[in-house]
Design a protein around this motif. Sequence first.
Motif, short mmCIF file in Angstrom:
data_model
loop_
_atom_site.label_atom_id
_atom_site.label_comp_id
_atom_site.label_asym_id
_atom_site.label_seq_id
_atom_site.Cartn_x
_atom_site.Cartn_y
_atom_site.Cartn_z
N ALA A 83 14.73 -25.75 27.10
CA ALA A 83 15.37 -24.74 26.24
C ALA A 83 15.32 -25.16 24.78
O ALA A 83 15.05 -24.33 23.89
N ILE A 84 15.54 -26.45 24.51
CA ILE A 84 15.53 -26.93 23.13
C ILE A 84 14.11 -26.89 22.56
O ILE A 84 13.90 -26.61 21.37
N THR A 85 13.12 -27.13 23.41
CA THR A 85 11.71 -27.03 22.98
C THR A 85 11.39 -25.59 22.58
O THR A 85 10.72 -25.35 21.57
N VAL A 86 11.88 -24.63 23.38
CA VAL A 86 11.67 -23.21 23.05
C VAL A 86 12.35 -22.87 21.73
O VAL A 86 11.76 -22.20 20.86
N GLN A 87 13.60 -23.35 21.56
CA GLN A 87 14.32 -23.13 20.31
C GLN A 87 13.52 -23.64 19.11
O GLN A 87 13.34 -22.94 18.11
N SER A 88 13.07 -24.87 19.22
CA SER A 88 12.31 -25.49 18.12
C SER A 88 11.03 -24.74 17.84
O SER A 88 10.64 -24.55 16.68
N SER A 89 10.36 -24.29 18.91
CA SER A 89 9.09 -23.56 18.75
C SER A 89 9.31 -22.26 17.98
O SER A 89 8.50 -21.90 17.11
N PRO A 203 12.68 -28.98 12.90
CA PRO A 203 12.32 -28.45 14.22
C PRO A 203 11.09 -29.12 14.82
O PRO A 203 10.99 -29.23 16.04
N ALA A 204 10.17 -29.58 13.97
CA ALA A 204 8.98 -30.27 14.49
C ALA A 204 9.38 -31.59 15.17
O ALA A 204 8.87 -31.93 16.25
N GLN A 205 10.29 -32.33 14.55
CA GLN A 205 10.77 -33.58 15.14
C GLN A 205 11.51 -33.32 16.45
O GLN A 205 11.33 -34.05 17.43
N THR A 206 12.34 -32.28 16.46
CA THR A 206 13.08 -31.93 17.67
C THR A 206 12.12 -31.51 18.78
O THR A 206 12.30 -31.87 19.95
#
Length: 305
Positions: A83-89, A203-206
């Motif tokens: 979910a956090i990867t989707v958010q960051s994307s 967001p790239a780091q996350t």
Amino acid sequence: MNARYRRLEERKLIKISMSIGSVLTIWAIITGILGDSKSIIFDALFSMVGISLSGVSLFVSNFIRKPDDENLPFGRSQFEPFAITVQSSVIIFLCLYSLATSIMDITDGGKVVELGVALPYLITSILGCFGLWLFFKNKAAKLESEYVRIESTEWQLDALLSLGVLIGLSLGYFLKDTSLDYITPYLDPGMVLIISILFLRIPAQTFIKNIRELLQFAPDDEVEERIHNAAEKMVLDQGFLDSLVRVAKTGSSYTVEIDFLLPMSLSAMEVAELDVLRQELYDQIKGSFPMWLTISFTTERKWMI
């Protein structure tokens, strides 16, 4: 910290974030349209995306705590970094889209934005977002919650965005009727361009961090070091030959496998004796985080690999 308390606090904080964010987003949209400001509309879009993603976080936060079942026998912790990867994307995409549109605006000659229309919103947004960033940052540290940390990051970005927009529009106001007046139309899209580039880093780091978790890279943190140290200590204390430690972190959950190589002289150890060693090791490595722990003992190295 009690897991139930942490879960309830996460949900409450995310709901607070969504409520305040909704009010500021509506205000930003109205201000952006009235003032014809690309940067304020970008601010509104960023907030809108943040609210949507907070809703996703709320759902996933509840979903991953359901009991394991036959479809997900190893738990649901992988849905948290997903979910956090989707958010960051989505945030990365928004930054790149805004970067592209701001370049187009600059090549088209820019645009002039009236400071008077935007000023009340920008001042309120800067003060409110900075305050909320500090509030959520403090709560994230206390709860050790990745979800709340993401919320604090979004408020930080919102605050910096509003500050950047205010600086750009203020410059335009002071440059009016001067020899540099020709720069004014480029300030609004120029600020969006600069902010978009600066925003990409967080967001790239996350994104990279959570992709590593999804791919089950070793976490390289204090917990992993503690587990390795505890296993090495048991090898020395018990006279074992070797140990092999595997650690992966998915969301807030750790998956740990520890294999001990015993000499043949200890091959007759009772199960009860081995369970005592398991408990001793667990007491040394346990923490406030959920953990899937497997500890095995063998006299043949092939079962460790």
